[in-house]
Design a protein around this motif. Sequence first.
Motif, PDB file in Angstrom:
ATOM      1  N   GLN A  20       0.803  -1.371  -0.009  1.00  0.00           N
ATOM      2  CA  GLN A  20      -0.090   0.043   0.050  1.00  0.00           C
ATOM      3  C   GLN A  20       0.746   1.282   0.020  1.00  0.00           C
ATOM      4  O   GLN A  20       0.706   2.245  -0.668  1.00  0.00           O
ATOM      5  N   LYS A  21       1.932   1.226   0.807  1.00  0.00           N
ATOM      6  CA  LYS A  21       2.956   2.360   0.805  1.00  0.00           C
ATOM      7  C   LYS A  21       3.479   2.640  -0.585  1.00  0.00           C
ATOM      8  O   LYS A  21       3.613   3.626  -1.146  1.00  0.00           O
ATOM      9  N   ALA A  22       3.940   1.677  -1.392  1.00  0.00           N
ATOM     10  CA  ALA A  22       4.199   1.464  -2.624  1.00  0.00           C
ATOM     11  C   ALA A  22       3.506   2.281  -3.668  1.00  0.00           C
ATOM     12  O   ALA A  22       3.647   3.094  -4.644  1.00  0.00           O
ATOM     13  N   ILE A  23       2.097   2.035  -3.437  1.00  0.00           N
ATOM     14  CA  ILE A  23       1.089   2.807  -4.096  1.00  0.00           C
ATOM     15  C   ILE A  23       0.766   4.146  -3.708  1.00  0.00           C
ATOM     16  O   ILE A  23       0.840   5.243  -4.687  1.00  0.00           O
ATOM     17  N   VAL A  24       0.954   4.452  -2.589  1.00  0.00           N
ATOM     18  CA  VAL A  24       0.482   5.951  -2.032  1.00  0.00           C
ATOM     19  C   VAL A  24       1.759   6.871  -1.979  1.00  0.00           C
ATOM     20  O   VAL A  24       1.711   8.118  -2.393  1.00  0.00           O
ATOM     21  N   ALA A  25       2.999   6.197  -2.104  1.00  0.00           N
ATOM     22  CA  ALA A  25       4.111   7.167  -2.011  1.00  0.00           C
ATOM     23  C   ALA A  25       4.413   8.146  -3.361  1.00  0.00           C
ATOM     24  O   ALA A  25       4.612   9.290  -2.978  1.00  0.00           O
ATOM     25  N   PRO A  26       4.255   7.700  -4.370  1.00  0.00           N
ATOM     26  CA  PRO A  26       4.340   8.960  -5.396  1.00  0.00           C
ATOM     27  C   PRO A  26       3.222   9.675  -5.513  1.00  0.00           C
ATOM     28  O   PRO A  26       3.698  10.889  -5.770  1.00  0.00           O
ATOM     29  N   ILE A  27       2.249   9.430  -4.959  1.00  0.00           N
ATOM     30  CA  ILE A  27       1.070  10.470  -4.819  1.00  0.00           C
ATOM     31  C   ILE A  27       1.420  11.376  -3.604  1.00  0.00           C
ATOM     32  O   ILE A  27       1.217  12.578  -3.818  1.00  0.00           O
ATOM     33  N   MET A  40      -8.669   3.334  -2.521  1.00  0.00           N
ATOM     34  CA  MET A  40      -8.040   2.326  -3.468  1.00  0.00           C
ATOM     35  C   MET A  40      -6.822   1.561  -3.148  1.00  0.00           C
ATOM     36  O   MET A  40      -6.765   0.419  -3.249  1.00  0.00           O
ATOM     37  N   ALA A  41      -6.095   2.152  -1.950  1.00  0.00           N
ATOM     38  CA  ALA A  41      -4.880   1.579  -1.441  1.00  0.00           C
ATOM     39  C   ALA A  41      -5.034   0.141  -0.869  1.00  0.00           C
ATOM     40  O   ALA A  41      -4.284  -0.691  -0.740  1.00  0.00           O
ATOM     41  N   ARG A  42      -6.506   0.097  -0.453  1.00  0.00           N
ATOM     42  CA  ARG A  42      -6.781  -1.228   0.128  1.00  0.00           C
ATOM     43  C   ARG A  42      -6.565  -2.324  -0.778  1.00  0.00           C
ATOM     44  O   ARG A  42      -6.555  -3.480  -0.177  1.00  0.00           O
ATOM     45  N   ASP A  43      -6.687  -2.289  -1.862  1.00  0.00           N
ATOM     46  CA  ASP A  43      -6.454  -3.138  -2.878  1.00  0.00           C
ATOM     47  C   ASP A  43      -5.336  -2.662  -3.812  1.00  0.00           C
ATOM     48  O   ASP A  43      -5.374  -2.425  -4.935  1.00  0.00           O
TER      49      ASP A  43
END
Length: 188
Positions: A20-27, A40-43
């Motif tokens: 989840q961190k990998a998804i959110v980090a660039p944002i 959305m980070a839940r999946d």
Amino acid sequence: MRLSKPRIAPLEMSELNEDQKAIVAPIAERGPVLNIFMTMARDPAAAKAFLAWGNYILSRKNGLPAREREIVILRIGYLCKSGYEFTQHTRIGLQSGLTEDEIERIKRGADAGWSEADAVLIRACDDLNRNHFVSDAVWAELGRFYDDKQKMDLVYTVGQYTQVSMLLNSFGVQLDKGQTLDPELKGY
């Protein structure tokens, strides 16, 4: 907003696992992470795929100029009664060259004082929302102003933001701090 509270709550930063961190980090590098992304980070696998396509739609690779793209996104957000989507893209639309008056007229439709090129974008959105098909007459009219790539990107953009609106509405994603819901979208 269709729901007054989330069906699927956004995660807190402290709750994120490594995927989840990998998804959110660039944002997060660009600023606060919006509720849509924390939900959305839940999946992470779905979010990664979804965001890749969404990034295309919002990029310069999309053949529609930013202003015209925002007309399409706002019209679909409004037709889908997605308060969250309409709120987020009102800000983006203003940054992309739309005026407050134009954003108000997007809600009124193609006959609300638009240029022919802008009006046909709205008609195409209405066709796709209503019939999941652009009528022959509207397709021909689009061809007066937009090339084939732009017409394809119009359909892709409508499809993407119809899906975004469905997930926002169904998951109950709530407005982010400091945002105000358009009064016409209250109770939807």
